[in-house]
Scaffold this motif. Sequence first.
Motif, PDB file in Angstrom:
ATOM      1  N   TYR C 368     -62.013  57.723 -29.711  1.00 37.52           N
ATOM      2  CA  TYR C 368     -62.678  57.201 -30.911  1.00 37.52           C
ATOM      3  C   TYR C 368     -63.735  56.155 -30.563  1.00 37.52           C
ATOM      4  N   ALA C 369     -63.574  55.497 -29.428  1.00 39.99           N
ATOM      5  CA  ALA C 369     -64.515  54.424 -29.066  1.00 39.99           C
ATOM      6  C   ALA C 369     -65.866  54.969 -28.625  1.00 39.99           C
ATOM      7  N   LEU C 370     -65.887  56.208 -28.148  1.00 42.91           N
ATOM      8  CA  LEU C 370     -67.116  56.718 -27.535  1.00 42.91           C
ATOM      9  C   LEU C 370     -68.065  57.298 -28.585  1.00 42.91           C
ATOM     10  N   ASN C 371     -69.254  56.755 -28.624  1.00 40.49           N
ATOM     11  CA  ASN C 371     -70.265  57.248 -29.555  1.00 40.49           C
ATOM     12  C   ASN C 371     -71.003  58.405 -28.888  1.00 40.49           C
ATOM     13  N   ARG C 372     -70.379  59.570 -28.923  1.00 33.05           N
ATOM     14  CA  ARG C 372     -70.902  60.688 -28.141  1.00 33.05           C
ATOM     15  C   ARG C 372     -72.220  61.223 -28.674  1.00 33.05           C
ATOM     16  N   ALA C 384     -78.264  69.045 -26.240  1.00 35.09           N
ATOM     17  CA  ALA C 384     -76.836  69.124 -25.962  1.00 35.09           C
ATOM     18  C   ALA C 384     -76.094  69.046 -27.289  1.00 35.09           C
ATOM     19  N   ILE C 385     -74.815  69.348 -27.241  1.00 36.77           N
ATOM     20  CA  ILE C 385     -73.987  69.168 -28.425  1.00 36.77           C
ATOM     21  C   ILE C 385     -72.758  68.381 -28.034  1.00 36.77           C
ATOM     22  N   MET C 386     -72.164  67.685 -29.009  1.00 38.98           N
ATOM     23  CA  MET C 386     -70.905  67.015 -28.756  1.00 38.98           C
ATOM     24  C   MET C 386     -69.851  68.079 -28.485  1.00 38.98           C
ATOM     25  N   ALA C 387     -69.067  67.882 -27.448  1.00 45.55           N
ATOM     26  CA  ALA C 387     -68.042  68.872 -27.133  1.00 45.55           C
ATOM     27  C   ALA C 387     -66.889  68.734 -28.114  1.00 45.55           C
ATOM     28  N   ASP C 388     -66.309  69.866 -28.481  1.00 40.31           N
ATOM     29  CA  ASP C 388     -65.169  69.819 -29.385  1.00 40.31           C
ATOM     30  C   ASP C 388     -64.025  70.664 -28.824  1.00 40.31           C
ATOM     31  N   ASN C 389     -64.062  70.811 -27.505  1.00 42.65           N
ATOM     32  CA  ASN C 389     -63.067  71.659 -26.851  1.00 42.65           C
ATOM     33  C   ASN C 389     -63.265  71.417 -25.356  1.00 42.65           C
ATOM     34  N   TRP C 390     -62.410  72.018 -24.547  1.00 37.81           N
ATOM     35  CA  TRP C 390     -62.576  71.867 -23.093  1.00 37.81           C
ATOM     36  C   TRP C 390     -63.341  73.050 -22.512  1.00 37.81           C
ATOM     37  N   MET C 391     -63.869  73.901 -23.386  1.00 36.82           N
ATOM     38  CA  MET C 391     -64.797  74.954 -22.950  1.00 36.82           C
ATOM     39  C   MET C 391     -65.933  75.007 -23.966  1.00 36.82           C
ATOM     40  N   TYR C 398     -62.605  80.806 -28.517  1.00 37.98           N
ATOM     41  CA  TYR C 398     -62.957  79.395 -28.715  1.00 37.98           C
ATOM     42  C   TYR C 398     -62.550  78.912 -30.103  1.00 37.98           C
ATOM     43  N   LYS C 399     -61.980  77.718 -30.165  1.00 35.55           N
ATOM     44  CA  LYS C 399     -61.625  77.104 -31.451  1.00 35.55           C
ATOM     45  C   LYS C 399     -62.319  75.756 -31.561  1.00 35.55           C
ATOM     46  N   ALA C 400     -62.852  75.453 -32.733  1.00 35.98           N
ATOM     47  CA  ALA C 400     -63.327  74.087 -32.967  1.00 35.98           C
ATOM     48  C   ALA C 400     -62.093  73.232 -33.220  1.00 35.98           C
ATOM     49  N   LEU C 401     -61.856  72.253 -32.353  1.00 39.23           N
ATOM     50  CA  LEU C 401     -60.576  71.560 -32.382  1.00 39.23           C
ATOM     51  C   LEU C 401     -60.594  70.287 -33.223  1.00 39.23           C
ATOM     52  N   GLY C 402     -61.761  69.862 -33.670  1.00 41.04           N
ATOM     53  CA  GLY C 402     -61.829  68.642 -34.476  1.00 41.04           C
ATOM     54  C   GLY C 402     -61.394  67.413 -33.695  1.00 41.04           C
ATOM     55  N   LEU C 403     -61.870  67.298 -32.450  1.00 39.32           N
ATOM     56  CA  LEU C 403     -61.500  66.151 -31.614  1.00 39.32           C
ATOM     57  C   LEU C 403     -62.113  64.867 -32.193  1.00 39.32           C
ATOM     58  N   PRO C 404     -61.534  63.708 -31.857  1.00 39.50           N
ATOM     59  CA  PRO C 404     -62.017  62.444 -32.428  1.00 39.50           C
ATOM     60  C   PRO C 404     -63.510  62.228 -32.193  1.00 39.50           C
ATOM     61  N   THR C 405     -64.189  61.713 -33.218  1.00 40.79           N
ATOM     62  CA  THR C 405     -65.572  61.280 -33.050  1.00 40.79           C
ATOM     63  C   THR C 405     -65.629  59.790 -33.324  1.00 40.79           C
ATOM     64  N   PHE C 406     -66.785  59.200 -33.013  1.00 42.36           N
ATOM     65  CA  PHE C 406     -66.943  57.747 -32.975  1.00 42.36           C
ATOM     66  C   PHE C 406     -66.410  57.049 -34.227  1.00 42.36           C
ATOM     67  N   PRO C 556     -63.422  65.377 -23.598  1.00 42.02           N
ATOM     68  CA  PRO C 556     -64.643  66.146 -23.351  1.00 42.02           C
ATOM     69  C   PRO C 556     -65.798  65.486 -24.102  1.00 42.02           C
ATOM     70  N   LEU C 557     -66.915  65.292 -23.421  1.00 40.49           N
ATOM     71  CA  LEU C 557     -67.991  64.508 -24.044  1.00 40.49           C
ATOM     72  C   LEU C 557     -69.060  65.412 -24.660  1.00 40.49           C
ATOM     73  N   VAL C 558     -69.768  66.163 -23.826  1.00 40.79           N
ATOM     74  CA  VAL C 558     -70.850  66.982 -24.365  1.00 40.79           C
ATOM     75  C   VAL C 558     -70.936  68.304 -23.606  1.00 40.79           C
ATOM     76  N   SER C 559     -71.582  69.284 -24.235  1.00 41.51           N
ATOM     77  CA  SER C 559     -72.031  70.489 -23.552  1.00 41.51           C
ATOM     78  C   SER C 559     -73.543  70.462 -23.614  1.00 41.51           C
TER      79      SER C 559
END
Lengths: 334, 297, 590
Positions: C368-372, C384-391, C398-406, C556-559
Amino acid sequence: MTKYIIRRLLAAIPVLFGLSIILFAFIHLLPGDPAVALLGQHATPELTAEIRAQLGLDQPLWQQYLAYLGQLLHGDLGKSIITNRPIIDEFLLRFPGTVELTVGALIFAVGLGIPLGRYAARHVQGFGDGMVTVISLLGISIPIFVLGLTLQYIFAVQLKWLPASGRLDPRIAIEYHTNFVLIDTLLDGNIPAFFNGLSHLILPAIALGSIPLAIITRITRASVLDVTNEDYVRTARAKGLSERRVGGRHIMRNAWLPVVTVIGLQVGGLLAGAVITETIFSWNGVGRWTVQAIQDHDYFVVQSIILIFALIFLVVNLVVDIGYAFINPRIRYA
Amino acid sequence: MATVAAPRARRAEARASRGLWRDAFNRLMRNGPALVGLFFITVFFAAAIFAPFIAPYDPIAGSLADRLQLPSAAHIMGTDLQGRDEFSRILYGARVSLFVAVGSVIMALIMGGIAGATAGAVGGKVDNVVMRIVDVMLAIPGILLAIGIVAWLGQGLPQIMIAVAATNAPIFARILRGSLLANREVDYVSAARSLGASRSRMLFRHMLPNSLTALIVAATLALATAIIDVAGLGFLGLGPADPRTPEWGTMLTDATRFIRQAPYLIFFPGLAIVVAAIGFNLLGDGLRESLDPRMKR
Amino acid sequence: MVKNRLLAAGAVLAMVVMACSSSATPSPAPASAAPATQAPASQAPASMAPATVAPATVAPSATAAAGTPKDGGTLVVALPGDMVLADPTLTSDSNSSYVQQNVIQSLVGLKPGTLDTVIPVLAESLPTVSADGLTYTFKIRQGVTFHDGTPLDAAAVVYNYQRQKDMPKSLQDAYNYYFGVVFGGFGDKSNLKSITAPDASTVVMTLGTPQSTFLLTQILPQFGIQSPTALKAGDSSNPDPSKSPYAQGQGGLGKSMVGTGPFMFKEWVPNDHVTIVKNPTYFDPAGMAHLDAITYRPMSDTTARLNALQAGDVDFTQQIAPNDVATAQADSTLQVYDRGSSCNILNLGLNHSVKPFDNLQLRQAIAYALNRQSYVDAFYSGQAIMADNWMPPGFFSYKALGLPTFDLAKAKSLVAASGVPADQLNLTLWYPSNVTRPYMPDPKGEAEAVARDLEAAGFKITFKTEPWATYIPDFQSGKLPMFLSGWTCDWAAPDNFLIAWAFGFQGGKPNAQFNYGPPELKTAFDTAMAASTDAAAATAWGQAQDILAKDLPTVPLVSSKNAAAAKADVMGFVPAGNLTELMNTVWLNR
């Protein structure tokens, strides 16, 4: 004379010996295992042990040192970790680039420095002299990387008068015989390529030559002033010789000595400066290789370059000193 | 010291040397270029010392949203790649530069001083060994020696200080030794020797003070090269361990990739380095002329 | 499973090919090799003359717009670095592959412009596969000769694979990386149990256990087929590659890099250039190169690359720094290639064997701290895009996982809630010192940005750095607690990211770099790899992704999109996110 040369050569031996000890220590005191460094990302305990044995790292230190000395005497500098090719081969491939750049810088420094110095000496305390003093002050105060980046920005990026980097346009294919771009193009009679190479040389040579330019200007000015006050110059003037003849025949001939000595001393500085200049201008030479090797922690390469550069420095100064002794026999007994 | 005559002689000597220093100082104050140099250096020191009061922003803080802003009223030198205020970083950079350069020159003076004094005073075999070591170090082109040492010791300000000191120490050693040897034959030293002064007394009371002037000049000039060398190491990526540290050379090298978008990020750190180097070079030349009037033309 | 998917894709491709056989677009090398019909699971592949047509999906607008390709000219290409060795089986870097793939071809390749559509190249058709998924039978294309004039036959293919399987110990892993990765080892340890040639045009490969992504891995240039004659003559398997004339690229044409491709090796001057020239007798007339020659120049400095491109010193640069994209786009003499879907991930690695990274709430706090989004804008110029998965998105299952954003407030409260003692909030952040990667254009700058975001949330950061060559083994062996690293796809399937890169299990134990791996994740992976249908595989991969989303083992940060640029008169280039870009379609409109 022979005695003097032999004495100087003998005096170089302990220096070389000391150098080899320091460089040997450099590799062995570095944090980490040279075998791991050599293997890099592919290090496994098995492989590491194998390489350690291969490199003789399991031997006592003094034996390793003797082995290192033995290698050096055979001209074997080991291998680069990154390319895995013999360092001496890689060095010889890149060295002509550095020589070309260094010679270019020296030609710039000497070709401009001597006339500037003479001019300043002839107009002591005048406006021209002041300007020359300012130029030489700037020369020693502006670091190569500041000057180089500035020249590159103005003349290459903005004005696009000269190329920003490299030794030759990538589009131009030339046959490499000696790896000196300027010589190889001439050998093949490829005049456009020659001028292209020359245009690449201008900015880096100026950046690298700025410090020697400042120093040579200063020394020329000082030594011309010294000689001008000598009796024989006054005599020549009194005889009614033209100012030009006095300057050319009497003053410069005698003012040369200190200037040549200083030029010899500049070689060390030029080689060190080439490290930074080549990095700025993506010049494919030993200097840029040094920086890459540092960044890659390819310490065998760093060690070898330091050794060779020091050798060159010693040899050049030996030659200068001996030449000096030829011209001025008194020095031999000093 | 044990003799009655000694205190008076010492006082006279001290007075004479005070006179020498005062003369030198007076000459320096009349030397225009040296004063310009002194002015630059003062600015440089003031920036370093008062950076926390002058700097409009924290040199480390900033926001990516503000990055690469052109110079403006809010940021007179613009902002850098991380959105930090360039002016504040230049000011704090003076701190880093000054600290490392002065530290390295002092360190070099101590190392070179001990080596040179030992070689010059003891002579013989010791002299030979020390001077051969000096030869070895001088044979390695300066920045390469520094590079090798930083590679060996690792990145960090103390390591950079040591590396730059190592390039200057052999120079100081050679200067001091040369000047000691020259002084040895000077009349008053021979006189003191014939009076039976001890070796260490001769060294500390007679020879060293007279060799000091050469060292002062060399050290001042060395400050200029030290500042350039520290920045040079930073430029080659061998700067401080914390990449956020405002160090001029590191700031320059970070900006090179953005030379098209933000040439001012090259210009300001470059200017800072040049001004500092000019300052010490002018002062060094001025000191040489003041301390050794024969040099003046 | 993926095998099935690929073969199905092959069938679709074949239909497309038939539908568009009159397409005027230049044919990428392997495309013409696509047989007109495809019978994936059948035992008797149709032996039809290859139709010299291209798939319709590959229709670069530039090519179509500019009309008929012109032949001739030399293309000067700027690469980020020099070729390492001339033998692809001994290299694993993208610079080497980028040159080699035009000269040396594999049995199969990718449809140009795609990441995971396999087409036959030196094989006449896609292989037939036994029901147990262990035996692959390839029919070798007839009438193909290597650049040294020797013929391609089944024996040559067998020689190439056998050579890799029997690599001298000193060349295993260190040089020959992919054979070990794909087949799990060399010699007897290899999962490639046997490779035989029952007749001159048939090759049979037998695996020990099923490898669902086997075919996709075989597109790698490292599995390229080279002339056995030249390999032997050039001492290619010398335990010391510096002593092998073949690996060193000595002798020029027919002596080194001897493949079957549309271009032939001419010379390599290390650190200066590699030149390849047109193969006038290329087996596929439609895939014949337009260019007379290509010269590759190593240019590590990104600014120098753009300068050279603008000055016309080079025609094409394989990579352009994100901050130069806008400059290049604004220059009417240049064109920028968007490689479209990215095939990489930048990741903030966290080693769970080091406190406090074993704490889920603390890991969430970091995320949550990282302003990706600010990284995407600043370091990638939006490329680039913010990564939302490990691939990367677009991968199978592929699934959009809804990982934490800033969300700084949330980060702070999670730090507090985690109960981690204050002294454990002092973290060491590692970044590599001497590289840029497509997914990491400015490692130092990105580390500074990550550090600043973390410090805002209450952490204290110390930096550490080392060169790439020692950085990689250090984080792989679990020595680095928190580090920036990433992955560029070798083959575009979930296992390449989730297993090979990140969370694979070795001997039942989790990957040492993260030291994370609950048993249910291993079960999901094993199920996915052994699944017999796409649907079953997708379900299992989906479970694995859900586990990862819940545990948030790393951040995961970005692709990134990895842009290329060229002079405006460079035509016919087909970009691909994984750099499998062949130059035979390229021509110069000048």
